[in-house]
Design a protein around this motif. Structure first.
Motif, PDB file in Angstrom:
ATOM      1  N   HIS A 111      31.889 -10.334 -47.188  1.00 17.84           N
ATOM      2  CA  HIS A 111      31.861  -9.058 -47.904  1.00 17.84           C
ATOM      3  C   HIS A 111      30.574  -8.306 -47.577  1.00 17.84           C
ATOM      4  N   ARG A 112      29.491  -9.050 -47.345  1.00 15.74           N
ATOM      5  CA  ARG A 112      28.214  -8.415 -47.014  1.00 15.74           C
ATOM      6  C   ARG A 112      28.236  -8.018 -45.538  1.00 15.74           C
TER       7      ARG A 112
ATOM      8  N   THR B  30      27.941 -17.248 -47.447  1.00 21.62           N
ATOM      9  CA  THR B  30      26.614 -16.949 -48.004  1.00 21.62           C
ATOM     10  C   THR B  30      26.704 -16.095 -49.255  1.00 21.62           C
ATOM     11  N   SER B  31      27.908 -15.858 -49.767  1.00 24.86           N
ATOM     12  CA  SER B  31      28.042 -14.955 -50.913  1.00 24.86           C
ATOM     13  C   SER B  31      27.590 -15.591 -52.214  1.00 24.86           C
ATOM     14  N   SER B  32      27.504 -16.939 -52.252  1.00 24.73           N
ATOM     15  CA  SER B  32      27.132 -17.622 -53.489  1.00 24.73           C
ATOM     16  C   SER B  32      25.649 -17.957 -53.561  1.00 24.73           C
ATOM     17  N   VAL B  33      24.868 -17.559 -52.567  1.00 26.17           N
ATOM     18  CA  VAL B  33      23.457 -17.930 -52.547  1.00 26.17           C
ATOM     19  C   VAL B  33      22.593 -16.700 -52.750  1.00 26.17           C
TER      20      VAL B  33
ATOM     21  N   LEU C 158      29.984   2.790 -48.440  1.00 28.15           N
ATOM     22  CA  LEU C 158      30.166   2.451 -49.846  1.00 28.15           C
ATOM     23  C   LEU C 158      29.270   1.290 -50.247  1.00 28.15           C
ATOM     24  N   GLN C 159      29.185   0.263 -49.400  1.00 23.08           N
ATOM     25  CA  GLN C 159      28.395  -0.910 -49.734  1.00 23.08           C
ATOM     26  C   GLN C 159      26.905  -0.598 -49.754  1.00 23.08           C
ATOM     27  N   PHE C 160      26.443   0.126 -48.753  1.00 22.80           N
ATOM     28  CA  PHE C 160      25.007   0.386 -48.685  1.00 22.80           C
ATOM     29  C   PHE C 160      24.564   1.472 -49.652  1.00 22.80           C
ATOM     30  N   SER C 161      25.456   2.382 -49.997  1.00 22.85           N
ATOM     31  CA  SER C 161      25.103   3.364 -51.020  1.00 22.85           C
ATOM     32  C   SER C 161      25.039   2.693 -52.379  1.00 22.85           C
ATOM     33  N   SER C 162      25.926   1.701 -52.598  1.00 21.88           N
ATOM     34  CA  SER C 162      25.886   0.930 -53.848  1.00 21.88           C
ATOM     35  C   SER C 162      24.607   0.126 -53.939  1.00 21.88           C
TER      36      SER C 162
END
Length: 592
Positions: free
Chosen positions: A539-540, A510-513, A580-584
């Motif tokens: 990655h998500r 789902t990273s490309s949508v 890191l991901q959610f702070s970004s």
């Protein structure tokens, strides 16, 4: 197979080529028979001309001239018909052989491991499958059989000349050693030139394939001028290789003409001397006959060098093609298991894997995915997530350890059965230049239209497909160029669903949508996962929070394992990735 050099005299390689001639024995036998017939009838017309001069024209007997003209016309028509049939059959034989060879090469290439394609340029394989195979066809249409015919014709003509007048024959053949030396020198030189031409063709095909495929990158980074400069260099080398081969021809053919003129000059000198002598030892008809014989003698000898080079080119092409066929990069398919139903229990037991030598990308990897579970693999780029999927499908072989499927080593299963039961949805979706329907079924006749439509509705793609011109028959063009990334991804989900796999792999699926499309297919993903073992790479982290188990990889090793909440409570590697991901994401939302 013994190493081959591409030499015209490599009988071992020729023997291997002739294995593909066996189904066409009749065509080959007829081709050889017509070759012998052409050589046999070659002296007929010169003899008729000699007989006409000596028996009718010089004595002034004109009553039989019409009959001789008819005889010459019949001989010409017969030779024309035989030559036509000969050319037709030799070309048919060559094309039939390379058709079978091309099928064998393509079938072999499709079964090679991905490791082979990692180190072999695609353009090189295209050259092997297309142009190198065409040179093998020339072995039959312009090479071997024609060489046999030319040699037979030379033998027949020399024998006939010797029978008519052996002294005159010796005089005519005096320059022949010069021709043989020139032919041998030319043959060696042109072989090297042709090998350079074939090498540059391969380089040109490789460059074009890579740069046309990656044209968007070239344009994104404004590299048109630089890449054009590289192309000019490769094209110049290809031009120079062709010019060098043509240069050898431009020297050789005039040399042959000079030697032929020497033979003709010796014939005229000796013939005139004999005619003027008393009594006349050579007739004018014999001189005319020998003039025609000289042309018929030097033409095949001159072309023999060219035909030998055609044969050599075929040998070079065959050598390259058979090297592909001899590549031992196929995944061993020795398994026998193919149960009616696969539960989908996966176990990695101390698995070590390296793409090259001992540079391991997976180190002592051990985890279990129970049937029906959803397990997520997370980690930074290069952590080994995709490698885990590649070895599960047996695209690559592991170095140590075991991978078990329902308690059996994956090598115990039939390879096609294993891969049919593991459906992988990749981040980079590949669609063929074909209809949407064929891209979904991949030509599987057991998948009905009703099944495809039902799967499309579950995924949420049926409406957009119906709006396309032709609906499911809409041609998506190469790599799905006429569809958006989200639409192509939806089609890949339908493809996975209709094949009804026991194990579902979502590799960054789902990273490309966009967010809207992701929400639309998230429900479809849940439907796909029901009753199936699922391995999700993402990655998500938001997309895998509901997974039964999350495995955190770093440099090919498992750092942490557990559910989303368990890993957060550990306050370790996963917690850092999550924060890191959610702070970004928070920074992005605030526009800072």
């Amino acid at each position: 197979m013994a190493a081959v050099s591409g030499d015209a005299y490599d009988f071992g390689l020729m023997k291997r080529i002739f294995r593909y001639v066996k189904p066409y024995r009749r065509i080959f036998v007829w081709s050889v028979a017509l070759t012998v017939l052409l050589a046999a009838i070659a002296p007929v017309r010169p003899w008729l001309i000699k007989h006409t001069l000596d028996a009718y024209i010089l004595p002034g007997k004109y009553t039989g001239l019409v009959m001789m003209m008819v005889a010459m016309l019949v001989a010409l028509l017969l030779q024309t018909l035989v030559q036509y049939q000969h050319t037709l059959l030799t070309n048919q034989l060559g094309q039939s052989v390379i058709r079978d060879l091309r099928i064998a090469v393509f079938n072999h290439i499709t079964k090679l491991r991905l490791k082979f394609f990692d180190k072999t340029p695609i353009g090189q394989l295209i050259t092997r499958t297309v142009s190198d195979l065409e040179t093998i066809a020339d072995i039959f249409s312009e090479g071997l059989i024609v060489i046999i015919g030319d040699i037979l014709q030379v033998i027949v003509i020399i024998a006939w000349m010797s029978f008519v007048d052996w002294e005159l024959t010796v005089v005519v053949l005096l320059p022949m050693p010069l021709l043989l030396v020139a032919t041998r020198i030319f043959q060696k030189a042109i072989k090297s030139a042709f090998q350079s031409v074939r090498a540059e063709v391969s380089n040109l095909n490789t460059f074009l394939q890579e740069h046309i495929t990656g044209i968007s990158i070239i344009q994104y980074f404004a590299r048109e001028k630089q890449e054009f400069g590289k192309f000019k260099q490769i094209n110049a080398r290809y031009r120079d290789a062709n010019i060098r081969s043509n240069w050898y021809y431009s020297i050789f053919f005039p040399v042959v003409e000079i030697i032929s003129a020497m033979s003709l000059g010796l014939l005229v000198w000796y013939g005139a001397k004999s005619i003027l002598s008393k009594p006349m030892s050579v007739t004018p008809g014999t001189i005319a006959e020998f003039i025609l014989f000289i042309n018929m003698l030097f033409r095949p000898i001159r072309e023999l060098a060219d035909k030998f080079n055609t044969l050599q080119m075929g040998m070079v092409g065959a050598d390259r093609v058979f090297k592909v066929l001899d590549t031992k990069e196929q995944t061993p398919d020795t398994g026998t298991l193919a149960p009616e139903q696969l539960q989908g229990n996966v176990l990695f037991d101390k698995v070590w894997f390296a793409y090259t030598d001992e540079n391991f990308v997976l180190k002592d990897l051990s985890f279990e995915v129970r049937a029906g579970e959803t397990v997520a693999l997370v980690g930074a780029t290069g952590a080994g997530k995709s490698s885990t999927i590649n070895i599960l499908n047996r695209f690559y072989e592991i170095a140590r350890g075991r991978i078990l499927l329902d308690g059996q080593d994956i090598q115990a299963y039939q390879l096609d059965y294993l891969r049919r039961n593991i459906a992988t949805v990749l981040q980079d979706v590949f669609l063929f230049s074909d209809s949407i329907l064929n891209n979904i079924t991949l030509g599987h006749t057991g998948i009905s239209m009703e099944t495809v439509v039902d799967a499309a509705k579950k995924v949420g793609a049926h409406d957009f497909i119906e709006r396309l011109p032709g609906g499911y028959q809409y041609n998506v063009m190469e790599r799905g160029a006429t569809l958006s990334a989200g639409q192509a991804q939806l089609i890949s989900f339908i493809r996975a669903l209709v094949h009804n796999p026991a194990i579902l792999v979502l590799d960054e699926a789902t990273s490309s949508v966009d967010t809207e499309t992701e929400l639309m297919i998230q429900h479809a993903i849940n439907n796909l996962m029901q009753g199936r073992t699922a391995i999700v790479i993402a990655h998500r982290l938001s997309t895998i929070q509901k997974a039964d188990k999350i495995i955190v990889l770093d440099k090919g090793e498992i750092k942490e394992m557990g559910s989303h909440h368990e890993l957060l409570r550990m306050n370790g590697y996963y917690k850092k990735l999550y924060d890191l991901q959610f702070s970004s994401a928070g920074i992005d939302k605030q526009g800072r």
